[in-house]
Design an enzyme around this catalytic site. Structure first.
Site, mmCIF file in Angstrom:
data_model
loop_
_atom_site.group_PDB
_atom_site.id
_atom_site.type_symbol
_atom_site.label_atom_id
_atom_site.label_comp_id
_atom_site.label_asym_id
_atom_site.label_seq_id
_atom_site.Cartn_x
_atom_site.Cartn_y
_atom_site.Cartn_z
ATOM 1 C CE1 TYR A 110 -5.599 6.193 -1.528
ATOM 2 C CE2 TYR A 110 -7.714 7.263 -1.819
ATOM 3 C CZ TYR A 110 -6.769 6.703 -0.994
ATOM 4 O OH TYR A 110 -6.990 6.651 0.356
ATOM 5 C CE1 TYR A 170 -4.361 1.351 0.488
ATOM 6 C CE2 TYR A 170 -3.108 3.060 1.597
ATOM 7 C CZ TYR A 170 -4.276 2.628 1.010
ATOM 8 O OH TYR A 170 -5.357 3.474 0.944
#
Ligand SMILES: [Zn+2]
Lengths: 389, 326
Positions: A343, A293
């Site tokens: 995103y 991440y």
């Protein structure tokens, strides 16, 4: 009944929308398009889906999605909290449901107009006083209004503790961009980033510069999870779930775990790692590629330590040695990550994990037997190890 | 206040402006000239000779006087006539503002601007400006009040049609939190007088007492009555002994810097940037988030000694801040 989640579920379908800065569509439309694409990718009928899981933050209700896509009856309607920390835990929920027979086919999804609609880090407001609102109010009056500012506290401390320089963050940004350059779905397709560009970018919250921070995207992404037996008969090569976890750690807060003795590590991620390694019987040496991440570059530096790819404090050197690139020890974020692809709150990262197992990445490493995927940093989070059937 | 339907209708109406040019391109009334440059430099206190001293400018890389890049949007400003459009709109931007003003969003506040320059402007350049309404945010709750951020993008070009620079200008069109004074009292533009302020904490059972102590001049931390453990931020139960009985102690205010970040962007109204945000190890053994004031960003060092004090904003809100100390 299984006593572990090892090889009890598989990702059999990936669906995504176009990723853009202005979708011109509702979030519900994006969610439904992603869910529908995941169903088609797997090659099942819409009414075979019997579970839906999404983010607590998502604006598209499970029943709205079900009704719009025509899914029919559901046995699981579930949500996971904590922003990007929810991405892998969606798969965790789905895997538990199919492993126990609660569901046969679960779709997990996330869709947002992250750029054109409600943007992240625009302050918190509201009239109803909740514990969450009070939590943020210990930071808001002091100008700490954005995820960048909260994560920067840990980054500053990490650099102080280990003598790490911003050059390490630069390497994460630049190497991730190299992958996006080859990905037509990425915001930064064919737009390389040089070290000069990186150092010239404006300061956001020291030590973070613009290119240390992920972008904002409009789009949706969904995954279909079913049993390995069923996945074998479907259209795509399945990505088996060798291990999947959700984890928080003592002293956990949402982005502001500032009151623990140590700020320079990610103890919740270390727990998430320990669980998936134990479940799968695998270790860091077995992982061929990773999707860590990357809302902010220091998170990648810290996570290579959390997952045991190097010792504590050595993450800065690990990322500088070319390890994150194709041909390196740990090709990472081969789609361009949150930094340079899009995103979609980390669900797009899991999709890339499954693509790597299929052999379908735009930056496919030669050997890809096991792929590690993590979700949000600084929040209750999760880890996932995908493997070949 | 608008009803939900009225608000929906308002948002649909204003969103139609997005992407529209505000009107025909505007050409500078005067070509780039020394007199205006000189006045601008006087007003701004800019003494760079390349803008005002021919002899120096001729020997410079520019080979003659150039205009300060920051003057870019000054050349095409409309002059005194600009004020006319607020009641009787003469372009699309003013029409948009008028719609919001009529809906109760009477305040207007310039929030930020971005400029990029392709080249220096030279004496005699004629500048043309084309402005579009680039975007309107969803409704935001800000320190100033609830409102919409409106971004316009202006592209500037020279007589040959080549771009010389561009500018984004963002304003907040908002419903002032407190009723503005009647326009006649302050000679017009009452809303401009409204000063945005930092985001205030909501006052709930678990935190209001702490802010009330600050307002009364005391910086405190919560203490468990069961086991005497200190905790911050305050919570309703002790994680050590699970007692729900607590009191508080006043802190000495002495502490050291555990970690920090210098916040540059995004720049929210109501705060002064950059902000030196700090996590402070208090002498008493708990941590507190605050800001370090009276300290250059480059002077922040982990471990430096800090001392707390209570700051009062112009609107009367009080909060604890820190300063470097010996
Ligand atoms: Zn206690």
């Amino acid at each position: 009944m299984p006593t572990t989640l090892k090889d009890e579920a598989a990702i059999a379908g990936i669906g995504q929308t176009k990723y853009s800065k202005n979708s011109g569509a509702s979030e519900l439309a994006l969610a439904c398009e992603a869910v529908s694409n995941a169903i088609d990718d797997a090659g099942i009928e819409a009414n075979e889906v019997d579970g839906l899981v999404t983010f607590l933050m998502d604006s598209s209700d499970e029943v709205e999605v079900a009704r719009t896509v025509g899914l029919g009856d559901l046995n699981l309607l579930s949500r996971v909290a904590y922003g990007g920390g929810a991405a892998v835990p969606l798969v965790h929920q789905a895997a538990m449901a199919v492993a126990t027979g609660v569901c046969k086919n679960v779709v997990v999804y996330r869709a947002l107009n992250g750029r054109s609609g409600q943007r992240m880090g625009q302050g918190v407001s509201g009239d109803i006083i909740t514990a969450d609102l009070i939590h943020w109010s210990w930071y808001m009056p002091f100008g700490m209004l954005t995820p960048a500012s909260w994560i920067a506290f840990a980054a500053t401390r990490y650099m102080h503790q280990y003598g790490t320089s911003e050059d390490s963050f630069a390497h994460v940004a630049v190497s991730t961009r190299k992958h996006a350059v080859n990905n037509p779905n990425a915001a930064f397709f064919e737009q390389p980033l040089s070290f000069e560009d990186y150092y010239a970018s404006k300061p956001i919250c020291t030590p973070l510069r613009l290119y240390d921070c992920c972008q904002e995207t409009d789009g949706g992404c969904a995954l279909l999870i079913t049993t390995p037996e069923r996945a074998r008969d479907l259209k795509q090569k399945p990505a088996l779930i060798r291990g999947v976890s959700q984890a928080s750690f003592d002293g956990q807060e949402q982005m502001t775990s500032f009151y623990r003795d140590e700020l320079s590590g990610l103890p919740e991620m270390e727990r998430a790692a320990a669980i998936v390694y134990e479940q799968s019987g695998l270790g860091p040496e077995d992982i061929d590629a990773s999707i860590l991440y990357d809302a902010f570059t220091p998170e990648v530096v810290m996570q290579v330590e959390s997952f045991g790819f190097c010792k504590k404090g050595e993450g800065g050197d690990f990322v500088k040695d070319g390890n994150l690139e194709i041909g390196g020890r740990l090709p990472n974020n081969t789609h361009g990550g949150l930094l340079s692809e899009s995103y979609i709150h980390g669900v797009n990262n899991i999709a890339e994990g499954a693509r790597l197992i299929r052999g379908d990445s735009f930056n496919q490493p030669q050997k890809c037997d096991h792929v590690l995927v993590s979700s949000g940093v600084g929040v209750p989070t999760g880890a996932l190890i995908l493997g070949q059937a | 206040m608008l009803t939900a339907d009225q608000k929906k209708e308002l948002e649909a109406t204003i969103q139609q402006f997005v992407g529209k040019p505000i009107g025909p391109a505007a050409t500078s009334r005067d070509a780039v000239n020394e007199a205006m440059i000189l006045q601008w430099c006087d007003a701004m206190g800019d003494t760079n000779p390349v803008y005002q001293d021919r002899a120096v400018a001729e020997k410079s890389v520019h080979g003659g006087i150039v205009a300060p890049p920051m003057m870019l949007d000054a050349w095409t400003m409309q002059g005194w006539d600009m004020h006319k459009g607020y009641d009787e709109p003469t372009n699309e931007e003013q029409r948009l503002h008028k719609i919001l003003t009529d809906a109760g969003y009477t305040g207007v506040l310039g929030t930020n601007t971005e400029q990029e320059f392709d080249r220096y402007l030279r004496i005699g350049d004629e500048v043309t400006a084309e402005t579009i309404i680039e975007g309107i945010s969803e409704e935001k709750a800000t320190g100033a009040g609830i409102g919409y951020f409106i971004t316009t993008k202006t592209t500037f070009s020279d007589a040959a049609g080549a771009q010389v620079g561009w500018m984004n200008f963002r304003v907040l069109k908002f419903i002032p939190k407190e009723a503005p004074q009647a326009a006649s009292d302050s000679g017009g533009g009452a809303a401009e007088a409204y000063v945005p302020a930092r985001i205030k904490p909501p006052m709930g059972h678990d935190n209001a007492w702490w802010w009330n102590e600050v307002a009364a001049g005391r910086i405190t931390v919560q203490r468990c009555k069961g086991c005497q453990q200190l905790r911050h931020p305050p919570r309703p139960m002790c994680p050590g002994c699970r007692s729900m009985e607590w009191d508080s102690i006043e802190i000495s205010g002495r502490g050291t810097l555990h970690t920090f970040t210098v916040i540059h962007y995004p720049q929210f109204p109501g705060y002064e940037f950059p902000i030196c945000a700090a996590l402070v190890d208090l002498e008493e053994g708990v941590r507190m988030v605050s800001d370090v004031m009276d300290c250059k960003p480059e002077d922040l060092k982990i471990g430096m000694k800090l001392k707390a004090y209570i700051h009062e904003d112009d609107d009367g809100f009080k909060l604890p801040l820190f300063r470097p100390s010996e």
